[in-house]
Design an enzyme around this catalytic site. Sequence first.
Site, PDB file in Angstrom:
ATOM      1  N   ASN A  15      -4.417 -18.657 -24.660  1.00 23.58           N
ATOM      2  CA  ASN A  15      -4.141 -17.844 -23.474  1.00 23.58           C
ATOM      3  C   ASN A  15      -3.697 -16.446 -23.945  1.00 23.58           C
ATOM      4  O   ASN A  15      -2.729 -16.326 -24.700  1.00 23.58           O
ATOM      5  CB  ASN A  15      -3.039 -18.543 -22.657  1.00 23.58           C
ATOM      6  N   HIS A  34      -0.415 -12.548 -22.469  1.00 29.23           N
ATOM      7  CA  HIS A  34       0.736 -11.752 -22.903  1.00 29.23           C
ATOM      8  C   HIS A  34       0.379 -10.604 -23.844  1.00 29.23           C
ATOM      9  O   HIS A  34       1.230  -9.758 -24.117  1.00 29.23           O
ATOM     10  CB  HIS A  34       1.836 -12.667 -23.430  1.00 29.23           C
ATOM     11  N   HIS A  41      -5.151 -15.640 -16.914  1.00 29.27           N
ATOM     12  CA  HIS A  41      -4.686 -15.845 -15.535  1.00 29.27           C
ATOM     13  C   HIS A  41      -4.675 -14.492 -14.827  1.00 29.27           C
ATOM     14  O   HIS A  41      -3.890 -13.610 -15.186  1.00 29.27           O
ATOM     15  CB  HIS A  41      -3.274 -16.448 -15.586  1.00 29.27           C
ATOM     16  N   ARG A  62      -3.420 -12.815 -11.989  1.00 25.50           N
ATOM     17  CA  ARG A  62      -2.422 -13.050 -10.939  1.00 25.50           C
ATOM     18  C   ARG A  62      -2.662 -12.097  -9.788  1.00 25.50           C
ATOM     19  O   ARG A  62      -3.200 -10.991  -9.966  1.00 25.50           O
ATOM     20  CB  ARG A  62      -1.006 -12.863 -11.489  1.00 25.50           C
ATOM     21  N   ARG A 121       0.004  -8.565 -12.832  1.00 25.26           N
ATOM     22  CA  ARG A 121       1.108  -8.149 -13.721  1.00 25.26           C
ATOM     23  C   ARG A 121       0.694  -8.135 -15.192  1.00 25.26           C
ATOM     24  O   ARG A 121       1.298  -7.457 -15.987  1.00 25.26           O
ATOM     25  CB  ARG A 121       2.341  -9.021 -13.521  1.00 25.26           C
ATOM     26  N   GLU A 135      -7.777 -18.838 -14.902  1.00 27.93           N
ATOM     27  CA  GLU A 135      -6.677 -19.391 -14.098  1.00 27.93           C
ATOM     28  C   GLU A 135      -6.478 -18.538 -12.874  1.00 27.93           C
ATOM     29  O   GLU A 135      -6.426 -17.299 -12.973  1.00 27.93           O
ATOM     30  CB  GLU A 135      -5.383 -19.341 -14.900  1.00 27.93           C
ATOM     31  N   THR A 189       4.282 -19.574 -14.469  1.00 24.88           N
ATOM     32  CA  THR A 189       3.904 -20.649 -13.547  1.00 24.88           C
ATOM     33  C   THR A 189       4.878 -21.808 -13.722  1.00 24.88           C
ATOM     34  O   THR A 189       4.781 -22.571 -14.681  1.00 24.88           O
ATOM     35  CB  THR A 189       2.447 -21.088 -13.833  1.00 24.88           C
ATOM     36  N   GLU A 239      -4.879 -30.462 -15.613  1.00 24.57           N
ATOM     37  CA  GLU A 239      -4.082 -29.965 -16.735  1.00 24.57           C
ATOM     38  C   GLU A 239      -2.631 -30.325 -16.451  1.00 24.57           C
ATOM     39  O   GLU A 239      -2.073 -29.946 -15.410  1.00 24.57           O
ATOM     40  CB  GLU A 239      -4.255 -28.449 -16.896  1.00 24.57           C
ATOM     41  N   HIS A 266       1.522 -25.282 -21.346  1.00 22.83           N
ATOM     42  CA  HIS A 266       2.647 -24.474 -20.867  1.00 22.83           C
ATOM     43  C   HIS A 266       3.862 -24.650 -21.765  1.00 22.83           C
ATOM     44  O   HIS A 266       4.415 -25.744 -21.843  1.00 22.83           O
ATOM     45  CB  HIS A 266       3.050 -24.744 -19.412  1.00 22.83           C
TER      46      HIS A 266
HETATM   47  N1  PXP Z   1      -1.884 -23.584 -18.849  1.00 17.16           N
HETATM   48  C1  PXP Z   1      -1.636 -23.036 -17.651  1.00 17.16           C
HETATM   49  C2  PXP Z   1      -2.288 -23.631 -16.454  1.00 17.16           C
HETATM   50  C3  PXP Z   1      -0.788 -21.901 -17.531  1.00 17.16           C
HETATM   51  O1  PXP Z   1      -0.538 -21.367 -16.313  1.00 17.16           O
HETATM   52  C4  PXP Z   1      -0.255 -21.345 -18.695  1.00 17.16           C
HETATM   53  C5  PXP Z   1       0.612 -20.118 -18.601  1.00 17.16           C
HETATM   54  O2  PXP Z   1      -0.110 -19.068 -18.080  1.00 17.16           O
HETATM   55  C6  PXP Z   1      -0.563 -21.938 -19.918  1.00 17.16           C
HETATM   56  C7  PXP Z   1      -1.352 -23.075 -19.970  1.00 17.16           C
HETATM   57  C8  PXP Z   1      -0.049 -21.385 -21.211  1.00 17.16           C
HETATM   58  O3  PXP Z   1       1.339 -21.412 -21.231  1.00 17.16           O
HETATM   59  P1  PXP Z   1       2.122 -20.663 -22.366  1.00 17.16           P
HETATM   60  O4  PXP Z   1       1.752 -19.216 -22.269  1.00 17.16           O
HETATM   61  O5  PXP Z   1       3.551 -20.925 -22.049  1.00 17.16           O
HETATM   62  O6  PXP Z   1       1.679 -21.255 -23.690  1.00 17.16           O
END
Ligand code: PXP
Length: 248
Positions: free
Chosen positions: A11, A14, A47, A49, A53, A74, A105, A155, A198
């Site tokens: 992901n 960030h 994602h 949003r 953001r 996402e 999330t 998931e 997550h």
């Molecule tokens: N899976 C989903 C559905 C998420 O919303 C997120 C966070 O955006 C992640 C995985 C990844 O989470 P993290 O960034 O905390 O590793």
Amino acid sequence: MATEKLRLGVNIDHVATVRNARGGDTPDPVRAAVLAQEAGADGITAHLREDRRHISDADIDGLMAALSVPLNFEMAATDEMQKIALRHKPHAVCIVPEKREERTTEGGLEVAREENHLAHFIAPLRDAGCRVSIFIAADQRQIDAANRIGAQVIELHTGAYCDAHAIGDFATRDEELEKMREMSAYAHALGLEVHAGHGLTYDTVQPVAAFPEVRELNIGHFIIGEAIFRGLTPAIAEMRRLMDKVRE
Ligand code: PXP
């Protein structure tokens, strides 16, 4: 089943968070996604949003154009996001709950309460060829509802497990892990593909990666943070190594 390769979705939200802190073009999340792909990511997760953001609409255009691995898009279950997803037709869409005031999330989607709406919402996405994944807590009621609405994937939200580990509440951590273990098997028996993610870190990934039914982990925040210290490619390689080790 345990010998199947576990996919790692990276992901890159960030990277965009850091870019947006200054409002310019760098660091570029698309460049990070391409590097992650070269480093062995089996997919990229982003994602978009409602408040934009981190990831922007232009980032999604860029990811669709640049990636050869699947994009897991996402999104919240809104008309705006559905239109965007139908325009791009990514490999997968993961429906997540979204609140403006949350930092990330925080929980899984309430599928059981929104069953009718979500069934209608995901039908065109499935028809367009996207694999539909629903981000939920390890709760049988939600899994049954996800199955009834026609999702192909669930998931499991690993946040409560990771949070409990982080504060040293090992009893809660182990309870959360046990719930996820049982619910992975339950969902798999229904014919759903099981993913998880997550908050996962090098310390928390292996017990989840060990569930034989889990086919994919989506990990972002920790990998991007770790990349500051060791670089993105080694940060991904270490996550990959830990995941592969428990599947040996
Ligand atoms: N899976 C989903 C559905 C998420 O919303 C997120 C966070 O955006 C992640 C995985 C990844 O989470 P993290 O960034 O905390 O590793």
